[in-house]
Design an enzyme around this catalytic site. Sequence first.
Site, PDB file in Angstrom:
ATOM      1  N   ASP A 221       0.862  -1.182   0.000  1.00  0.00           N
ATOM      2  CA  ASP A 221       0.000   0.000   0.000  1.00  0.00           C
ATOM      3  C   ASP A 221       0.902   1.236   0.000  1.00  0.00           C
ATOM      4  O   ASP A 221       2.024   1.177  -0.469  1.00  0.00           O
ATOM      5  CB  ASP A 221      -0.949  -0.036   1.208  1.00  0.00           C
ATOM      6  CG  ASP A 221      -2.286   0.633   0.933  1.00  0.00           C
ATOM      7  OD1 ASP A 221      -2.280   1.736   0.351  1.00  0.00           O
ATOM      8  OD2 ASP A 221      -3.331   0.075   1.291  1.00  0.00           O
ATOM      9  N   HIS A 244       2.449   2.079  -3.122  1.00  0.00           N
ATOM     10  CA  HIS A 244       1.581   3.024  -3.818  1.00  0.00           C
ATOM     11  C   HIS A 244       2.077   4.461  -3.709  1.00  0.00           C
ATOM     12  O   HIS A 244       1.294   5.389  -3.876  1.00  0.00           O
ATOM     13  CB  HIS A 244       0.143   2.923  -3.274  1.00  0.00           C
ATOM     14  CG  HIS A 244      -0.495   1.591  -3.497  1.00  0.00           C
ATOM     15  ND1 HIS A 244      -1.749   1.282  -3.029  1.00  0.00           N
ATOM     16  CD2 HIS A 244      -0.049   0.475  -4.127  1.00  0.00           C
ATOM     17  CE1 HIS A 244      -2.058   0.035  -3.362  1.00  0.00           C
ATOM     18  NE2 HIS A 244      -1.026  -0.474  -4.025  1.00  0.00           N
TER      19      HIS A 244
END
Length: 397
Positions: A221, A244
């Site tokens: 993430d 991310h």
Amino acid sequence: MGLILAFVRVLFLTLLLVWFADAGANNGYKVFNVKKFGAVSDGKTESSKAFLKAWTEACRWHGRAMVLIPGGVYILDSVLFLGECNGYMAFILKGVLKPKRSLQTRDQWITFRYIKGFLLGGGGTLDGEGYKYWNRSDCLRNHNCHPLAISLRLEFIQNGRVSHIRSINSQNAHVSLFGCVNLNMSNLRLSAPGDSPNTDGIKIGSSEEIQISRTRIGTGDDCVAILSGSKNIHISQVQCGPGHGISVGSMGGKGSLTESVMGVTVRDCTFNGTSDGARIKTWASSTTGFASNFIYENIRMMNVGNPIIIDQDYCPYPPCDMKNPSRIQIKDITFNNIWGTSESDVAVTLNCSRTVPCKNILLKDINLLHGSGGSVSSLCSNVRGTSYGRQKPPSCL
């Protein structure tokens, strides 16, 4: 008689030297070794009570206190190390901490709360063993799920330092900050597989004067997620990937009336193989607020999906309700000296709200090429700003 007195003097001086050496080695801290309180480092025996006893005694000490965790593997249930304490607190981890199989508080593992003057370090490791739980979690699509445990929570910490700690395979996020002021984080190593769900590196909410530097983060993430209520966040010399990117938001989700993030600097960082790079994301919703005064500069992108992206139609799992455009005002954002390669054809995306367009967006010296040798472009929507210096792709401002 003279020999006896001489012997006593030598013995006294020897003990005095040992005492001074011990005090110097521990920098004047009173040491509370968890093993002396019953902790067992065999990787099987649960030692939560021993850790909490050591913490409680250290917290009562009037002066600098150190909770020491020697080498070995320790099993802990959900533990809350609670202040306020009577002096500066150090938690020095030399060993490895692993979670009890069924945590008492499912979304919390190790939490420090209400501490003024705090050090966490020692070179040890938090191993969340997330691979045992990731396939059981449906939190990616079910917002009413029971979230897995965040490995390390720092809540309402003032004047703290976190350094030389490793976190691997967190069940949820590796580190979460909430309500912290003046916290310096450096030389951290946070890692989980690129496909592990919700394993943010560092999540920051309602905190200010936070510094993150000389750190490597590879997760499934956001490497760093900066959430509402945060201001004056300084990030430098961070290597991010997989993951991310370094994200502000998401902002404007369900259940909030107003949100804000102010004063973010991301400098001298490298993104390698991430889905996003410098990223700002808000939901299309009626939540009001602002995100302002950000500087992203001296950043290298290596095969990044979206190197520069503002997305005010954030919708990770369609379909989403897009009836109400985002009402988060994004303004005073600088992207300076950003170079490298993009995995997508659109290397710069500035997708802003039609209700509150982005204002004062500056692109300076952008040099992004396609990783496979093709051409790249930029995309602007509802944005007001300027660009100068080298612009690859050609600026849409």
